[in-house]
Every structure is written in structure tokens, then in C-alpha cells.
Scaffold this motif. Structure first.
Motif, PDB file in Angstrom:
ATOM      1  N   LEU A 154     122.695 132.858  22.710  1.00 30.13           N
ATOM      2  CA  LEU A 154     123.862 132.373  21.979  1.00 30.13           C
ATOM      3  C   LEU A 154     124.565 131.258  22.741  1.00 30.13           C
ATOM      4  O   LEU A 154     125.045 130.302  22.140  1.00 30.13           O
ATOM      5  N   ARG A 155     124.621 131.357  24.061  1.00 30.60           N
ATOM      6  CA  ARG A 155     125.264 130.315  24.860  1.00 30.60           C
ATOM      7  C   ARG A 155     124.574 128.973  24.641  1.00 30.60           C
ATOM      8  O   ARG A 155     125.218 127.949  24.487  1.00 30.60           O
ATOM      9  N   TYR A 156     123.235 128.970  24.592  1.00 34.65           N
ATOM     10  CA  TYR A 156     122.502 127.738  24.352  1.00 34.65           C
ATOM     11  C   TYR A 156     122.699 127.251  22.921  1.00 34.65           C
ATOM     12  O   TYR A 156     122.821 126.056  22.679  1.00 34.65           O
ATOM     13  N   LEU A 157     122.749 128.177  21.983  1.00 31.71           N
ATOM     14  CA  LEU A 157     123.001 127.827  20.589  1.00 31.71           C
ATOM     15  C   LEU A 157     124.363 127.155  20.465  1.00 31.71           C
ATOM     16  O   LEU A 157     124.507 126.117  19.815  1.00 31.71           O
ATOM     17  N   TYR A 158     125.349 127.721  21.117  1.00 28.85           N
ATOM     18  CA  TYR A 158     126.701 127.161  21.058  1.00 28.85           C
ATOM     19  C   TYR A 158     126.791 125.807  21.759  1.00 28.85           C
ATOM     20  O   TYR A 158     127.633 124.986  21.426  1.00 28.85           O
ATOM     21  N   ALA A 159     125.914 125.566  22.718  1.00 28.19           N
ATOM     22  CA  ALA A 159     125.910 124.259  23.388  1.00 28.19           C
ATOM     23  C   ALA A 159     125.407 123.165  22.454  1.00 28.19           C
ATOM     24  O   ALA A 159     125.756 122.004  22.616  1.00 28.19           O
ATOM     25  N   VAL A 160     124.619 123.523  21.452  1.00 25.94           N
ATOM     26  CA  VAL A 160     124.040 122.560  20.527  1.00 25.94           C
ATOM     27  C   VAL A 160     124.987 122.249  19.372  1.00 25.94           C
ATOM     28  O   VAL A 160     125.126 121.104  18.968  1.00 25.94           O
ATOM     29  N   GLN A 201     119.082 136.631   4.750  1.00 23.01           N
ATOM     30  CA  GLN A 201     119.448 137.881   4.107  1.00 23.01           C
ATOM     31  C   GLN A 201     120.119 138.752   5.166  1.00 23.01           C
ATOM     32  O   GLN A 201     119.547 139.016   6.213  1.00 23.01           O
ATOM     33  N   VAL A 202     121.356 139.192   4.905  1.00 25.79           N
ATOM     34  CA  VAL A 202     122.079 140.050   5.843  1.00 25.79           C
ATOM     35  C   VAL A 202     122.534 141.285   5.076  1.00 25.79           C
ATOM     36  O   VAL A 202     123.352 141.185   4.167  1.00 25.79           O
ATOM     37  N   ASP A 203     121.985 142.447   5.465  1.00 26.08           N
ATOM     38  CA  ASP A 203     122.335 143.700   4.787  1.00 26.08           C
ATOM     39  C   ASP A 203     122.229 143.564   3.275  1.00 26.08           C
ATOM     40  O   ASP A 203     123.154 143.885   2.541  1.00 26.08           O
ATOM     41  N   SER A 204     121.119 143.063   2.801  1.00 23.41           N
ATOM     42  CA  SER A 204     120.808 142.852   1.379  1.00 23.41           C
ATOM     43  C   SER A 204     121.741 141.860   0.679  1.00 23.41           C
ATOM     44  O   SER A 204     121.747 141.757  -0.538  1.00 23.41           O
ATOM     45  N   GLN A 205     122.548 141.127   1.435  1.00 24.10           N
ATOM     46  CA  GLN A 205     123.403 140.095   0.859  1.00 24.10           C
ATOM     47  C   GLN A 205     122.811 138.729   1.183  1.00 24.10           C
ATOM     48  O   GLN A 205     122.398 138.481   2.320  1.00 24.10           O
ATOM     49  N   LYS A 206     122.811 137.860   0.184  1.00 23.19           N
ATOM     50  CA  LYS A 206     122.323 136.503   0.401  1.00 23.19           C
ATOM     51  C   LYS A 206     123.425 135.684   1.053  1.00 23.19           C
ATOM     52  O   LYS A 206     124.541 135.611   0.548  1.00 23.19           O
ATOM     53  N   THR A 207     123.086 135.094   2.180  1.00 23.06           N
ATOM     54  CA  THR A 207     124.038 134.280   2.925  1.00 23.06           C
ATOM     55  C   THR A 207     123.370 132.973   3.347  1.00 23.06           C
ATOM     56  O   THR A 207     122.152 132.841   3.281  1.00 23.06           O
ATOM     57  N   VAL A 208     124.192 132.034   3.780  1.00 23.90           N
ATOM     58  CA  VAL A 208     123.696 130.763   4.292  1.00 23.90           C
ATOM     59  C   VAL A 208     124.393 130.503   5.619  1.00 23.90           C
ATOM     60  O   VAL A 208     125.622 130.582   5.712  1.00 23.90           O
ATOM     61  N   LEU A 209     123.612 130.222   6.625  1.00 25.92           N
ATOM     62  CA  LEU A 209     124.149 129.823   7.922  1.00 25.92           C
ATOM     63  C   LEU A 209     124.340 128.314   7.867  1.00 25.92           C
ATOM     64  O   LEU A 209     123.399 127.572   7.565  1.00 25.92           O
ATOM     65  N   MET A 210     125.567 127.848   8.088  1.00 26.65           N
ATOM     66  CA  MET A 210     125.872 126.413   8.082  1.00 26.65           C
ATOM     67  C   MET A 210     126.176 125.998   9.523  1.00 26.65           C
ATOM     68  O   MET A 210     127.144 126.462  10.116  1.00 26.65           O
ATOM     69  N   CYS A 211     125.320 125.133  10.068  1.00 27.27           N
ATOM     70  CA  CYS A 211     125.455 124.694  11.456  1.00 27.27           C
ATOM     71  C   CYS A 211     125.660 123.187  11.491  1.00 27.27           C
ATOM     72  O   CYS A 211     124.929 122.439  10.848  1.00 27.27           O
ATOM     73  N   MET A 212     126.644 122.741  12.268  1.00 23.90           N
ATOM     74  CA  MET A 212     126.939 121.319  12.378  1.00 23.90           C
ATOM     75  C   MET A 212     126.813 120.894  13.839  1.00 23.90           C
ATOM     76  O   MET A 212     127.350 121.551  14.728  1.00 23.90           O
ATOM     77  N   ARG A 213     126.081 119.798  14.053  1.00 26.57           N
ATOM     78  CA  ARG A 213     125.888 119.280  15.412  1.00 26.57           C
ATOM     79  C   ARG A 213     125.930 117.756  15.383  1.00 26.57           C
ATOM     80  O   ARG A 213     125.782 117.144  14.332  1.00 26.57           O
ATOM     81  N   TYR A 244     131.635 130.294  14.992  1.00 27.27           N
ATOM     82  CA  TYR A 244     131.760 129.547  16.236  1.00 27.27           C
ATOM     83  C   TYR A 244     132.349 128.183  15.944  1.00 27.27           C
ATOM     84  O   TYR A 244     131.956 127.511  14.989  1.00 27.27           O
ATOM     85  N   LYS A 245     133.283 127.780  16.757  1.00 24.69           N
ATOM     86  CA  LYS A 245     133.927 126.472  16.640  1.00 24.69           C
ATOM     87  C   LYS A 245     134.005 125.886  18.041  1.00 24.69           C
ATOM     88  O   LYS A 245     134.788 126.321  18.866  1.00 24.69           O
ATOM     89  N   GLY A 246     133.142 124.904  18.322  1.00 26.93           N
ATOM     90  CA  GLY A 246     133.086 124.336  19.659  1.00 26.93           C
ATOM     91  C   GLY A 246     134.101 123.240  19.909  1.00 26.93           C
ATOM     92  O   GLY A 246     134.509 123.000  21.021  1.00 26.93           O
ATOM     93  N   SER A 247     134.505 122.556  18.862  1.00 24.27           N
ATOM     94  CA  SER A 247     135.430 121.445  19.010  1.00 24.27           C
ATOM     95  C   SER A 247     136.778 121.837  18.438  1.00 24.27           C
ATOM     96  O   SER A 247     136.862 122.390  17.352  1.00 24.27           O
TER      97      SER A 247
END
Length: 132
Positions: free
Chosen positions: A7-13, A111-123, A31-34
Motif C-alpha cells: 500500500l505504501r508503494y501504491l500511495y507513492a504512485v 467486485q467487493v462483497d457481491s457489490q459492483k464497485t469501481v476503483l478510481m485512481c488518479m496519478r 487515499y488522498k496524497g495531495s
């Protein structure tokens, strides 16, 4: 320990990581890096938050394209139509320097606990990618 290290490396990106729950149209920042980007409270209305984000941070010439890209109801359909298992695009967004910088946003359905979700990542967009 490995998970925390990963996670630390993920957050660095990434500058910002949020989860959009497609079943109830909510968004939560994980997570909010900025400090320039406002996070969301757990369960805020996704479309309203994304429209506000576009107004506050996305370059006016990119706002409409951004809203179409992050549109929660159409993400799943667009991923199926794409050649990847995710969607990716770049937009100009305010930086902590006060100017606009190119930022890449990735939308990854999961899919998280049978719920459809979307991970939104900004870099920050890699300049090597833009030049090629």
C-alpha cells in the motif's frame, strides 16, 4: 506487513484513490496524497461529487470529457467494450503549484462483497507517455 508495504508503494504512485459503489451511486475517498484535492465522506453521491471535482479541479476545456469518462452508470459497459479490464484517460487538473498538470485517471471495476464497485485512481501523467 507485506500488505502495508504494498500500500505504501501504491500511495507513492497515486494522488487520489476513491471507490465508487455502483449499486447505490456513492463514492468514498480511501487515499488522498495531495492536500489540494478534497476527499469525500463515506457514501457521498458519486455523480454530484465528480461534477463538483470537475468544476473545482479539471481544466474547463476537459470538464465535459472528464464527466463522460467517470460517468458511473456507463463504466461497466465501456470496460466490456474496451481492450483492457479497466479504463484510462488523461486530463488537465490543478496542481499544488497553482497551474494545470496532466493527470491520468484509471477506472478499475471490481467486485467487493457481491457489490459492483469501481476503483478510481488518479496519478500524475508520465511525460514519457505523452511524448511518445
Amino acid at each position: 506487513r507485506r500488505f502495508q508495504l504494498a500500500l505504501r508503494y501504491l500511495y507513492a504512485v497515486y494522488e487520489l484513490v476513491s471507490i465508487i459503489d455502483l449499486s447505490d451511486n456513492t463514492i468514498s475517498t480511501i487515499y488522498k496524497g495531495s492536500s489540494i484535492y478534497q476527499g469525500t465522506r463515506f457514501g457521498d453521491d458519486a455523480l454530484r461529487v465528480l461534477e463538483r471535482f470537475a468544476k473545482d479541479y479539471i481544466h474547463p476545456k476537459d470538464e465535459e470529457r472528464f464527466i463522460a469518462f467517470v460517468d458511473p452508470p456507463t463504466v461497466e459497459e465501456r470496460v466490456i467494450a474496451s481492450e483492457r479490464n479497466y479504463l484510462v484517460d488523461s486530463f488537465r487538473a490543478h496542481s499544488h503549484r497553482g497551474s494545470y498538470e496532466w493527470m491520468t485517471i484509471e477506472l478499475v471495476p471490481m467486485q467487493v462483497d457481491s457489490q459492483k464497485t469501481v476503483l478510481m485512481c488518479m496519478r500524475k501523467t508520465s511525460m514519457e507517455v505523452i511524448v511518445k
